[in-house]
Motif scaffolding. Structure first.
Motif, mmCIF file in Angstrom:
data_model
loop_
_atom_site.group_PDB
_atom_site.id
_atom_site.type_symbol
_atom_site.label_atom_id
_atom_site.label_comp_id
_atom_site.label_asym_id
_atom_site.label_seq_id
_atom_site.Cartn_x
_atom_site.Cartn_y
_atom_site.Cartn_z
ATOM 1 N N SER A 1 4.084 -4.304 5.013
ATOM 2 C CA SER A 1 4.320 -3.996 6.380
ATOM 3 C C SER A 1 4.524 -2.441 6.701
ATOM 4 O O SER A 1 5.299 -1.838 5.811
ATOM 5 C CB SER A 1 5.464 -4.667 7.064
ATOM 6 O OG SER A 1 5.283 -6.205 6.826
ATOM 7 N N HIS B 1 6.457 0.126 9.634
ATOM 8 C CA HIS B 1 7.340 -0.249 10.756
ATOM 9 C C HIS B 1 7.758 1.058 11.567
ATOM 10 O O HIS B 1 7.674 1.974 10.818
ATOM 11 C CB HIS B 1 8.756 -0.795 10.044
ATOM 12 C CG HIS B 1 8.940 -1.962 9.129
ATOM 13 N ND1 HIS B 1 9.138 -3.231 9.443
ATOM 14 C CD2 HIS B 1 8.410 -1.968 7.679
ATOM 15 C CE1 HIS B 1 8.914 -4.153 8.406
ATOM 16 N NE2 HIS B 1 8.644 -3.248 7.479
ATOM 17 N N SER C 1 6.462 -3.596 14.282
ATOM 18 C CA SER C 1 6.197 -4.211 12.703
ATOM 19 C C SER C 1 4.857 -4.818 12.687
ATOM 20 O O SER C 1 4.714 -5.525 13.483
ATOM 21 C CB SER C 1 7.301 -4.907 12.109
ATOM 22 O OG SER C 1 7.048 -5.640 10.858
ATOM 23 N N GLU C 2 4.265 -4.222 11.832
ATOM 24 C CA GLU C 2 2.818 -4.944 11.479
ATOM 25 C C GLU C 2 2.338 -5.253 10.018
ATOM 26 O O GLU C 2 2.889 -4.046 9.268
ATOM 27 C CB GLU C 2 1.729 -4.076 12.114
ATOM 28 C CG GLU C 2 0.451 -4.508 12.347
ATOM 29 C CD GLU C 2 -0.634 -3.721 13.085
ATOM 30 O OE1 GLU C 2 -1.685 -3.618 12.701
ATOM 31 O OE2 GLU C 2 0.111 -3.501 14.203
ATOM 32 N N LYS C 3 2.049 -6.288 9.765
ATOM 33 C CA LYS C 3 1.616 -6.911 8.213
ATOM 34 C C LYS C 3 0.439 -6.022 7.943
ATOM 35 O O LYS C 3 -0.628 -6.453 8.136
ATOM 36 C CB LYS C 3 1.711 -8.131 8.163
ATOM 37 C CG LYS C 3 1.354 -8.653 6.784
ATOM 38 C CD LYS C 3 1.189 -9.925 6.502
ATOM 39 C CE LYS C 3 0.144 -10.675 7.108
ATOM 40 N NZ LYS C 3 0.156 -12.101 6.706
#
Length: 318
Positions: A11, A13, A31-33
């Motif tokens: 991820s 962040h 937050s991004e996967k």
């Protein structure tokens, strides 16, 4: 205002905070996967799809940063950007978007994790073991107060372990059970390499930070039918989860309480990595720490702004 950007193998962040008189208030968290480390084990490179996901996420971060009067910003890259053959191409594209990224060695990453975890704990000299399972690497630190007594960075993480052991999932219960056991045993073999050294510095408390620990802590809490006052994972409760973990594969409609859909694909490798660590290092129980690398970055970024130095310089001077 301060901004800390953590470009991890799983991820990305972004943390935005105000720092005042030695403490901070979190203003925003994003937050991004991205899974920048996807396929890295097999191909040694950031895949085209992961490359574009990473750049798209940076565009999202840029829009978020533009909403605030950011005075100090620090971006850090970890395992995927340490090891990918095409990491420099990604860093160059990021620079064109205004993001200058410090790619830190594993031991610097461990120091940042440790600073983040202890920032949320009492200021004392209790000896603690900290583990942070990331997407491509796992950092281990034993420390007391502000002093790190030993640090390690291990080449094992939930994304790399997924790609290595669970890219083709067996559909029979017996075969899947064996695969999980083999993955956990291989994990234990890696951590056995540092278990003896860790044992030379006894600790009183053990903490686990970041997504894998958060995921397994939540699942264990639901499984035990009790909301623990100190969220965490015991080795016994983790091993008792094995059947439920396998059901997430064998029964597509099964919803494991406490497991978010976005983490479903990482429950098997996460279980195997943490089980291997706790078994090899004879850790019977871990508490979950919601503070991790980003909070550690904020700690050093604030010090650096006061001293007029780079945060990496401040980190390595301590």
């Amino acid at each position: 205002m301060y901004a800390c950007i953590d470009l991890g193998s799983n991820s990305f962040h972004l943390l935005i905070a105000r720092w005042h008189e030695g403490s901070y208030d979190i203003v925003e968290r994003f937050s991004e996967k991205v899974q920048l480390g996807e396929g890295l084990v097999a191909g040694g490179m950031i895949t085209p799809a992961a490359f574009e996901r990473g750049l798209s996420c940076l565009d999202t971060f840029a829009k978020a940063l533009a909403r605030y009067p950011i005075e100090h910003c620090w971006a850090v890259g970890t395992n995927a950007l340490r090891t990918a053959a095409n990491a420099e191409q990604f860093l160059a594209r990021a620079r064109k978007k205004g993001f200058v990224i410090d790619v830190v060695p594993g031991l610097d990453e461990a120091a940042l994790v440790y600073a983040g975890v202890i920032s949320a704990l009492p200021s004392d000299d209790v000896s603690r073991l900290i583990i942070d399972i990331g997407g491509g690497s796992t950092e281990l630190v034993v420390g007391a107060g502000q002093h790190r007594l030993q640090s390690h960075s291990m080449a094992i993480g939930c994304i790399s372990w997924r790609d290595l052991w669970f890219s083709d999932l067996p559909q029979s219960e017996a075969a899947l059970s064996q695969r999980l056991d083999d993955a956990a045993e291989a994990s234990a073999g890696i951590f056995a390499g540092v278990a003896g050294e860790l044992a030379t510095t006894p600790w009183q408390e053990a903490y686990a930070s970041s997504g894998t620990a958060k995921m397994l802590s939540a699942v264990c809490a639901y499984k035990s039918q009790a909301q623990r006052t100190t969220p965490g994972v015991s080795l016994a409760s983790l091993q008792a989860l094995k059947t439920d973990v396998m059901r997430t594969v064998l029964e597509p409609g099964y919803s494991l309480p406490g497991l978010k859909n976005g983490r479903r694909e990482l429950i098997l490798p996460g279980w195997a990595v943490l089980n291997g660590f706790m078994t090899a290092c004879q850790v019977s129980e871990l508490q979950f720490s919601p503070s991790a690398l980003r909070e550690g970055m904020l700690h050093y970024l604030a010090q650096a702004s006061i001293r007029g130095e780079s945060p990496l310089h401040v980190l390595r001077a301590q």
